[in-house]
Design an enzyme around this catalytic site. Structure first.
Site, short mmCIF file in Angstrom:
data_model
loop_
_atom_site.label_atom_id
_atom_site.label_comp_id
_atom_site.label_asym_id
_atom_site.label_seq_id
_atom_site.Cartn_x
_atom_site.Cartn_y
_atom_site.Cartn_z
CG ASP A 273 -4.90 -90.64 9.51
OD1 ASP A 273 -4.64 -89.76 8.66
OD2 ASP A 273 -4.30 -90.73 10.60
CB SER B 156 -0.84 -86.10 14.90
OG SER B 156 -0.50 -85.51 13.68
CG HIS C 114 -4.54 -86.93 11.03
ND1 HIS C 114 -3.72 -87.99 11.36
CD2 HIS C 114 -4.04 -85.84 11.69
CE1 HIS C 114 -2.77 -87.57 12.16
NE2 HIS C 114 -2.94 -86.27 12.39
CG ASP C 115 -8.51 -83.19 12.50
OD1 ASP C 115 -7.30 -83.34 12.71
OD2 ASP C 115 -9.00 -82.15 12.03
NE ARG D 182 -6.62 -75.80 10.24
CZ ARG D 182 -6.55 -76.72 11.19
NH1 ARG D 182 -5.38 -77.20 11.54
NH2 ARG D 182 -7.63 -77.16 11.79
#
Length: 366
Positions: free
Chosen positions: A317, A163, A347-348, A234
């Site tokens: 992702d 990332s 993505h994580d 967030r």
């Protein structure tokens, strides 16, 4: 959203150091930034595992993602709210084998876990706050190059990043192609897209529209600063880090209305360890990321990479979709290896799919 139970923010001087080490950047000159501004007295926090060999040839540079920090391996405890983000991959006999490799992970310049950033004290003794200059990804890497020089590490066995860390790893390989032998890029992109910048813009607005933001000069606020704005930022980001399948899985595991509770708790966890100014600063740096800027375009910039390269994508992702990693692989030299990991974590996945990552890293570092 309930009131926070703790004044939020990152690591502060006087907090337990934990496994952190601190290195002032070598040289008397301030760090000159792309914007034309400069930063004096820059220091980076970092952590290290393993031993540097006599030839100084076994060092691995590990670059964390946006909300990560230098604590890539090790337990939670004083100075560290959580265990290492790649705990299962770093250590004796593990994929990143500290019996033979010396692994270093710096907290990014502008961050909030010990490196110089907006919450740090400026030369006048007050926190920088709104006075902290804007940064580019290239500025972050320029600081890391000075840091490596200060540690006496002239060459990397490998540079690994996911990332935001992957953006920095790319810049290392382009700006200093002879300083690394291997390059591993995970869930990253050569340039942020308009969609990325749109998501980033909404997160920054959420923070800046919080009345407690005070233009970035909120340090000393007994209420903890822009907690609500940072929490909302967030939450927006978390929706881009995950994917539809992940939210469906969470919904099956919990009552549907508890998805909101899940997002709220995730946001509260972030506000306890992250500084809002650092969030804005690093988000802007990512938005402006483009390895081709001033270099004749992405393909020409990547053509100069000399390191043996592994590009890894996460199938679900939606922040940096797999086609962006395919573009990377197509623009790099013929020796590049491309791997896709099937995952429902979005993505994580580059953080949590440690089982599939294990053989990939072993092969890449061999």
């Amino acid at each position: 959203m309930p009131e926070p139970t703790r004044i939020p923010g990152g690591w502060r001087v006087g907090d337990p150091a934990g496994q952190r080490r601190f290195q002032a950047l070598a040289g008397l000159d301030p760090l000159l930034l792309e914007s034309g501004e400069s930063l004096p007295d820059v220091s980076l926090a970092y952590e290290a595992w393993g031993t540097l060999n006599a030839e100084r040839s076994n060092a691995v540079l590990l670059l964390h993602g946006f909300s990560g920090d230098s604590h890539a391996s090790g337990p939670a405890g004083p100075g560290h709210r959580s265990e290492g983000w790649w705990n299962g991959l770093i250590g004796p006999g593990r994929a990143i084998d500290t019996d033979r490799l010396y692994v270093l992970c710096p907290n990014v310049l502008g961050g909030c876990q010990g490196s110089t950033g907006p919450s740090s004290l400026a030369p006048d003794g007050r926190p920088y706050g709104s006075r902290f200059p804007s940064l580019s990804i290239r500025d972050l890497v320029a600081a890391e190059q000075r840091w490596a020089d200060a540690l006496g590490i002239e060459h990397w066995h490998a540079v690994i990043g996911g990332s935001l860390g992957g953006m920095r790893a790319m810049e290392w390989a382009i700006a200093a192609p002879t300083r690394l032998d291997r390059l591993v890029l995970l869930a990253t992109t050569a340039a942020c897209t308009p969609e990325n910048r749109a998501f980033h813009s909404t997160q920054i607005q959420a923070i800046e529209l919080d009345p407690a933001f005070c233009g970035g000069d909120y340090y000393g606020d007994p209420g903890g600063g822009p907690v609500r704005g940072l929490s909302l930022a967030r939450t927006i980001a978390r929706l881009t880090y995950g994917c539809e399948r992940e939210l469906e899985r969470l919904s099956r595991q919990q009552h549907a209305h508890d998805i909101c509770l899940f997002l709220q708790q995730d946001a509260e966890h972030l506000t306890c360890r992250f500084d809002a100014n650092s969030y804005v600063l690093l988000t802007n740096a990512m938005s402006n990321h483009d390895v081709g800027r001033g270099r004749g375009g992405i393909a020409k910039a990547l053509a100069g990479v000399q390191a043996r390269t592994r590009v890894v994508s996460i199938s679900s992702d939606r922040l940096f979709p797999p086609h962006q990693q395919l573009l990377l692989a197509q623009c790099l030299h013929a020796g590049v290896t491309f791997t896709s990991i099937e995952s429902h974590l979005g993505h994580d996945g580059f953080l949590f799919e440690q089982g599939p990552l294990d053989p990939i890293l072993r092969q890449s570092l061999g």
